[in-house]
Design an enzyme around this catalytic site. Structure first.
Site, short mmCIF file in Angstrom:
data_model
loop_
_atom_site.label_atom_id
_atom_site.label_comp_id
_atom_site.label_asym_id
_atom_site.label_seq_id
_atom_site.Cartn_x
_atom_site.Cartn_y
_atom_site.Cartn_z
N GLY A 1 0.80 -1.23 0.00
CA GLY A 1 0.00 0.00 0.00
C GLY A 1 0.83 1.28 0.00
O GLY A 1 0.37 2.34 0.43
N ARG B 1 1.07 -5.18 5.42
CA ARG B 1 -0.15 -5.76 4.87
C ARG B 1 -0.13 -7.25 5.11
O ARG B 1 0.94 -7.88 5.16
CB ARG B 1 -0.20 -5.46 3.37
CG ARG B 1 -1.48 -5.89 2.70
CD ARG B 1 -1.47 -5.52 1.22
NE ARG B 1 -2.79 -5.71 0.63
CZ ARG B 1 -3.05 -5.60 -0.66
NH1 ARG B 1 -2.08 -5.29 -1.50
NH2 ARG B 1 -4.26 -5.80 -1.12
N SER C 1 -0.65 -9.66 -4.60
CA SER C 1 -0.38 -8.38 -5.25
C SER C 1 0.98 -8.41 -5.94
O SER C 1 1.12 -7.98 -7.09
CB SER C 1 -0.42 -7.27 -4.20
OG SER C 1 -0.31 -6.02 -4.80
N ARG D 1 -4.51 -2.16 -8.83
CA ARG D 1 -5.05 -3.41 -9.38
C ARG D 1 -6.47 -3.61 -8.88
O ARG D 1 -7.43 -3.41 -9.61
CB ARG D 1 -4.14 -4.59 -9.00
CG ARG D 1 -4.50 -5.90 -9.71
CD ARG D 1 -3.63 -7.04 -9.21
NE ARG D 1 -3.86 -7.34 -7.81
CZ ARG D 1 -4.71 -8.25 -7.35
NH1 ARG D 1 -5.42 -8.97 -8.19
NH2 ARG D 1 -4.87 -8.45 -6.04
N LYS D 2 -6.61 -3.95 -7.59
CA LYS D 2 -7.92 -4.26 -7.06
C LYS D 2 -8.20 -3.49 -5.77
O LYS D 2 -9.32 -3.08 -5.51
CB LYS D 2 -8.00 -5.77 -6.79
CG LYS D 2 -9.35 -6.36 -7.05
CD LYS D 2 -9.21 -7.87 -7.18
CE LYS D 2 -10.56 -8.52 -7.41
NZ LYS D 2 -10.42 -9.98 -7.40
N GLY D 3 -7.17 -3.36 -4.95
CA GLY D 3 -7.30 -2.57 -3.72
C GLY D 3 -8.27 -3.15 -2.70
O GLY D 3 -8.99 -2.43 -2.03
N HIS E 1 11.63 1.38 0.63
CA HIS E 1 11.33 -0.03 0.87
C HIS E 1 12.47 -0.67 1.66
O HIS E 1 12.45 -1.88 1.90
CB HIS E 1 11.19 -0.81 -0.44
CG HIS E 1 9.96 -0.49 -1.24
ND1 HIS E 1 8.72 -0.31 -0.68
CD2 HIS E 1 9.78 -0.34 -2.58
CE1 HIS E 1 7.83 -0.07 -1.64
NE2 HIS E 1 8.45 -0.07 -2.80
P1 A3P Z 1 -3.65 -5.16 -5.04
O1 A3P Z 1 -2.64 -5.71 -5.99
O2 A3P Z 1 -4.06 -6.16 -4.00
O3 A3P Z 1 -4.82 -4.52 -5.70
P2 A3P Z 1 2.17 -0.73 -3.44
O4 A3P Z 1 1.63 0.64 -3.61
O5 A3P Z 1 2.94 -0.92 -2.16
O6 A3P Z 1 2.89 -1.20 -4.64
O7 A3P Z 1 0.91 -1.68 -3.22
C1 A3P Z 1 0.01 -1.88 -4.27
C2 A3P Z 1 -1.31 -2.39 -3.72
O8 A3P Z 1 -2.03 -1.30 -3.13
C3 A3P Z 1 -2.18 -2.94 -4.82
O9 A3P Z 1 -2.94 -3.98 -4.20
C4 A3P Z 1 -3.01 -1.73 -5.18
O10 A3P Z 1 -4.20 -2.02 -5.85
C5 A3P Z 1 -3.27 -1.14 -3.81
N1 A3P Z 1 -3.61 0.30 -3.84
C6 A3P Z 1 -3.06 1.27 -4.59
N2 A3P Z 1 -3.63 2.44 -4.36
C7 A3P Z 1 -4.58 2.24 -3.42
C8 A3P Z 1 -5.54 3.09 -2.77
N3 A3P Z 1 -5.61 4.39 -3.05
N4 A3P Z 1 -6.36 2.53 -1.87
C9 A3P Z 1 -6.29 1.21 -1.60
N5 A3P Z 1 -5.42 0.35 -2.17
C10 A3P Z 1 -4.57 0.86 -3.08
#
Ligand code: A3P
Length: 319
Positions: free
Chosen positions: A68, A148, A156, A285-287, A126
């Protein structure tokens, strides 16, 4: 020519060339001080250990990838800059969230770039806690760590790796990727040590290190945004509460809202010296919480749960 490089610039490459390297993910990873890293990011981390000058009012947003980061960057940036921008002239309307808070170890951030920023700085990373440049703890810099649930983090990661890999055929099966993840072999892994190091730091410096979970933001974004604003030293005022600024921040940074912006739907960036190519849209992607059930067998889920339980035993950390 390398002839004019200072020792601190040539040293990382020389060091990295001696490290164990393993293939499997979209780029090979090298093993340095108990963590698996992509070599360009390790190079900048090593540079940062020499060049980064922490300031007492720095805030570090630290995440294990796919936990996230994008969301946390958008929220923290919007909270601290809410008096500078309105929601109609906001930088997030034209920049991807990854770019409004620069990474310490990933371009277009990097150690030299973050030095040029005015205080108070928001910087993301990171990096495992143990590989952060020295001085961050002793100066009392704030750290926001976001973690997470590991099954969702893995799912993810799996989707992201396939998207960013330049080869059309991503060579690794879901099951093999899962085994690598459980072995601790994944970018910035082992993920459990990444979580645990920051968890312990949050116990050592509770006032300066806040440990957040993706799932808690999903379930109560308003409360987390209030908590984050207090932590960052910019609590919402009564007046702001009355005019529903907290709701506005949450809505503006929501998955649907950010994903639908033009800048997050098109365009791409290259990382790792061009070896990976990230469509802006891949950050969204899905969030959702619990998407793992759509991709992983129950047995795999249980295996990962047991592993995490074992690794976290006695630490007080529960995810
Ligand atoms: P999913 O692949 O489960 O959808 P990071 O930003 O650390 O790369 O993490 C990416 C994950 O956060 C993805 O999860 C993405 O969809 C989700 N994400 C990105 N923006 C978001 C938002 N504004 N609210 C909630 N989830 C979000």
């Amino acid at each position: 020519s390398h002839a004019n490089n200072s020792p601190s610039e040539t040293y990382p490459e020389t060091l990295i060339a001696t490290l164990p390297m393993r293939e499997g993910w979209s780029t090979p990873l090298v093993f340095y001080k108990n963590f698996w890293l992509r070599s360009p990011m390790l190079k900048d981390l090593l540079l940062a250990q020499n060049k980064f000058r922490p300031r007492h009012d720095d805030t570090i947003l630290a995440t294990n990838p796919k936990s996230g980061t994008t969301w946390l960057k958008a929220l923290a940036f919007t909270i601290v800059n809410r008096h500078r921008y309105t929601f109609t002239n906001h930088p997030l309307l034209i920049c991807i969230p990854q770019d409004v808070v620069p990474f310490l170890e990933i371009k277009p951030g990097g150690p030299e770039y973050v030095e040029t920023l005015p205080s108070p700085r928001l910087i993301s990373t990171h990096s495992p806690f143990s590989l952060l440049p020295p001085g961050i703890s002793s100066l009392g810099c704030r750290i926001v760590y976001l973690c997470r649930e590991p099954k969702d983090t893995f799912v993810s990661r799996w989707h992201f790796e396939r998207k960013i890999c330049k080869d059309d055929d991503y060579p690794v099966s879901f099951n093999d990727a899962f085994d690598m993840f459980c072995e601790g072999f994944s970018p910035y892994g082992p993920f459990w040590n990444h979580n645990l190091e920051y968890w312990k730091e949050s116990l050592r410096r509770p006032k300066e290190v806040i440990f957040l979970r993706y799932e808690e933001i999903v379930s109560d974004p308003l409360e987390v945004v209030r908590k984050l604003a207090r932590f960052l030293g910019v609590p919402f005022t009564m007046q702001e509460e009355e005019s529903r600024v907290v709701d506005q921040v949450v809505n503006f940074c929501s998955f649907e809202s950010l994903r639908s912006l033009g800048v997050n739907r098109t365009g791409r960036v290259e990382h790792a010296g061009g070896k990976i190519s990230i469509d802006h849209s891949s950050y969204f992607r899905k969030g959702k919480v619990g998407d793992w059930v759509n991709h992983m067998s129950k047995d795999m889920g249980e295996k990962l749960d047991l592993l995490v339980e074992d690794k976290f035993k006695g630490s007080g950390l529960e995810i």
